[in-house]
Scaffold this active site. Structure first.
Site, PDB file in Angstrom:
ATOM      1  N   ASP A  39      18.160  42.923  31.016  1.00  0.00           N
ATOM      2  CA  ASP A  39      18.574  41.717  30.295  1.00  0.00           C
ATOM      3  C   ASP A  39      19.699  41.062  31.084  1.00  0.00           C
ATOM      4  O   ASP A  39      20.590  41.773  31.576  1.00  0.00           O
ATOM      5  CB  ASP A  39      19.055  42.052  28.878  1.00  0.00           C
ATOM      6  CG  ASP A  39      18.980  40.862  27.940  1.00  0.00           C
ATOM      7  OD1 ASP A  39      19.686  39.865  28.192  1.00  0.00           O
ATOM      8  OD2 ASP A  39      18.202  40.911  26.974  1.00  0.00           O
ATOM      9  N   VAL A  66      15.088  37.652  35.836  1.00  0.00           N
ATOM     10  CA  VAL A  66      13.652  37.699  36.130  1.00  0.00           C
ATOM     11  C   VAL A  66      13.165  36.424  36.813  1.00  0.00           C
ATOM     12  O   VAL A  66      12.076  36.405  37.396  1.00  0.00           O
ATOM     13  CB  VAL A  66      12.830  37.959  34.855  1.00  0.00           C
ATOM     14  CG1 VAL A  66      13.178  39.302  34.247  1.00  0.00           C
ATOM     15  CG2 VAL A  66      12.997  36.831  33.835  1.00  0.00           C
ATOM     16  N   ASN A  92       8.846  40.709  28.570  1.00  0.00           N
ATOM     17  CA  ASN A  92       9.312  40.197  27.280  1.00  0.00           C
ATOM     18  C   ASN A  92      10.356  39.099  27.394  1.00  0.00           C
ATOM     19  O   ASN A  92      10.495  38.292  26.467  1.00  0.00           O
ATOM     20  CB  ASN A  92       9.883  41.361  26.459  1.00  0.00           C
ATOM     21  CG  ASN A  92      10.566  40.888  25.193  1.00  0.00           C
ATOM     22  OD1 ASN A  92       9.911  40.494  24.230  1.00  0.00           O
ATOM     23  ND2 ASN A  92      11.902  40.911  25.188  1.00  0.00           N
ATOM     24  N   SER A 144       2.821  34.516  22.389  1.00  0.00           N
ATOM     25  CA  SER A 144       3.262  33.986  21.105  1.00  0.00           C
ATOM     26  C   SER A 144       2.133  33.181  20.479  1.00  0.00           C
ATOM     27  O   SER A 144       1.394  32.476  21.180  1.00  0.00           O
ATOM     28  CB  SER A 144       4.490  33.087  21.270  1.00  0.00           C
ATOM     29  OG  SER A 144       4.804  32.415  20.062  1.00  0.00           O
ATOM     30  N   TYR A 156       7.774  25.592  24.717  1.00  0.00           N
ATOM     31  CA  TYR A 156       7.583  27.030  24.512  1.00  0.00           C
ATOM     32  C   TYR A 156       6.099  27.356  24.393  1.00  0.00           C
ATOM     33  O   TYR A 156       5.630  28.366  24.930  1.00  0.00           O
ATOM     34  CB  TYR A 156       8.333  27.470  23.255  1.00  0.00           C
ATOM     35  CG  TYR A 156       8.390  28.966  23.060  1.00  0.00           C
ATOM     36  CD1 TYR A 156       8.954  29.790  24.033  1.00  0.00           C
ATOM     37  CD2 TYR A 156       7.888  29.560  21.906  1.00  0.00           C
ATOM     38  CE1 TYR A 156       9.021  31.171  23.860  1.00  0.00           C
ATOM     39  CE2 TYR A 156       7.952  30.934  21.722  1.00  0.00           C
ATOM     40  CZ  TYR A 156       8.516  31.729  22.699  1.00  0.00           C
ATOM     41  OH  TYR A 156       8.567  33.094  22.530  1.00  0.00           O
ATOM     42  N   LYS A 160       3.981  29.954  26.832  1.00  0.00           N
ATOM     43  CA  LYS A 160       3.245  31.117  26.353  1.00  0.00           C
ATOM     44  C   LYS A 160       1.744  30.970  26.579  1.00  0.00           C
ATOM     45  O   LYS A 160       1.028  31.965  26.714  1.00  0.00           O
ATOM     46  CB  LYS A 160       3.559  31.365  24.878  1.00  0.00           C
ATOM     47  CG  LYS A 160       4.986  31.855  24.649  1.00  0.00           C
ATOM     48  CD  LYS A 160       5.287  33.119  25.466  1.00  0.00           C
ATOM     49  CE  LYS A 160       6.657  33.689  25.162  1.00  0.00           C
ATOM     50  NZ  LYS A 160       6.936  34.936  25.934  1.00  0.00           N
ATOM     51  N   VAL A 189      10.707  38.253  12.820  1.00  0.00           N
ATOM     52  CA  VAL A 189      11.893  37.416  12.793  1.00  0.00           C
ATOM     53  C   VAL A 189      12.921  37.976  13.768  1.00  0.00           C
ATOM     54  O   VAL A 189      13.306  39.144  13.680  1.00  0.00           O
ATOM     55  CB  VAL A 189      12.491  37.350  11.375  1.00  0.00           C
ATOM     56  CG1 VAL A 189      13.792  36.560  11.383  1.00  0.00           C
ATOM     57  CG2 VAL A 189      11.495  36.714  10.418  1.00  0.00           C
ATOM     58  N   THR A 198       7.524  29.673   9.301  1.00  0.00           N
ATOM     59  CA  THR A 198       6.638  30.568   8.557  1.00  0.00           C
ATOM     60  C   THR A 198       5.336  30.751   9.309  1.00  0.00           C
ATOM     61  O   THR A 198       5.062  30.062  10.293  1.00  0.00           O
ATOM     62  CB  THR A 198       6.317  29.996   7.163  1.00  0.00           C
ATOM     63  OG1 THR A 198       5.621  28.751   7.321  1.00  0.00           O
ATOM     64  CG2 THR A 198       7.585  29.770   6.352  1.00  0.00           C
ATOM     65  N   GLY A 199       4.534  31.692   8.843  1.00  0.00           N
ATOM     66  CA  GLY A 199       3.212  31.895   9.399  1.00  0.00           C
ATOM     67  C   GLY A 199       2.234  30.871   8.858  1.00  0.00           C
ATOM     68  O   GLY A 199       2.600  29.992   8.065  1.00  0.00           O
TER      69      GLY A 199
END
Length: 294
Positions: A39, A66, A92, A144, A156, A160, A189, A198-199
């Site tokens: 990290d 990275v 990750n 994601s 984002y 992904k 989360v 939310t999903g």
């Protein structure tokens, strides 16, 4: 996941200073792996490593970036020379944020692409270069569900989506080498989760990253051999496979296409075959339909 399934394995987890990365690192160590906790936040990496050591596991820290090719080279060379042959990589490390296209900041976009896409590619390429001559190893790319398309998250999502494409391509590259490449699209989360997110259908999200970690440990282990090239959607309770992009049917062939040809193609054939849009599955407007504005 039984203890010891990663005994003798050397695994590096990027972005492991907090959140899901920390959960992946701790679970892999609990399963017997020697874990390199990477990290750019050195303090976060050390916190995770100390947690692993207190639990009786083996952990080493790395603050290499990275997105820096020289740093990635140094990281993997150090692992190989000092800790043993690399057997697993969890890609990750990532940066997520929300912005509509008209709110985007180019510097922030570039930073996200540099970490999320270039970082994944650099680490994956180096790991695979080490693993393929030995005929074994596992790369787990962290994707994601946002890659399906989410309002206000285009950068984002694009990053992904690139990770998913790299997973499929690397799996093909390594198909005859004994090295496996898979992807996990986790639901949990963390500090990167947007406020109020939310999903699908407004469903609640898993609030414990540790519930997702066993899937990553399984993919790193020999228990998942020979599976490769898959993207798994998992929230700690529900597991699904995300289908690969495919060319749709039917295929229309014309000796020569004109503007009028496209009009007829979508009026007569494709109008009821248009894909719903994104995570929200919003119906696609049909060509020629009136534009409705709020």
């Amino acid at each position: 996941m039984p203890n010891g399934v990663l005994t003798g394995k050397v695994v590096v987890v990027t972005g492991a200073g907090a959140g899901l990365g920390r959960a992946y690192a701790e679970h892999a160590a609990d399963a017997g792996a020697t874990v390199i906790v990477n990290d750019v936040n050195a303090e976060g990496a050390e916190t995770t490593a100390e947690s692993i050591r207190k639990a009786g596991g083996a952990a080493h820290t790395s603050s290499h970036s990275v997105s820096d090719a020289d740093a990635v080279e140094e990281l993997f060379d150090w692992i190989e020379s000092d800790l043993g042959p690399l057997t697993g990589l969890v890609n990750n490390a990532g940066i997520g944020y929300g912005a509509y296209p008209w709110e985007e900041d180019p510097a922030r976009m570039q930073r996200a692409v540099s970490v999320n896409v270039l970082g994944t590619l650099l680490c994956g390429a180096k790991a695979l270069a080490l693993m393929t001559p030995r005929g074994s190893g596992s790369v787990v790319n962290i994707g994601s569900g946002v890659s399906l398309g989410v309002t206000g998250r285009a950068t984002y999502a694009a990053c992904k989506g690139a990770v998913a494409s790299a997973t499929y391509a690397w799996a093909l590259d390594c198909a005859d080498t004994g090295v496996r490449v898979n992807s996990v699209s986790p639901i949990a989360v963390t500090g990167m989760t947007p406020q109020g997110f939310t999903g699908p259908g407004g469903s609640a999200l898993n609030d414990d990253p540790n519930r997702v970690a066993p899937l990553v440990t399984w993919l790193l282990s020999d228990l998942s051999v020979p599976m490769t090239g898959q993207t798994l959607r998992f929230d700690g309770r529900s597991l699904r496979i995300i289908t690969h992009p495919r060319l749709g049917e039917p295929e229309l062939v014309r000796p020569q296409w004109t503007v009028g040809s496209f009009v007829s193609a979508f009026e007569e054939t494709f109008s009821d075959r248009l894909e719903d849009i994104g995570w929200e599955r919003r119906p696609s407007p049909r060509p020629g339909a009136p534009v409705v504005r709020p």
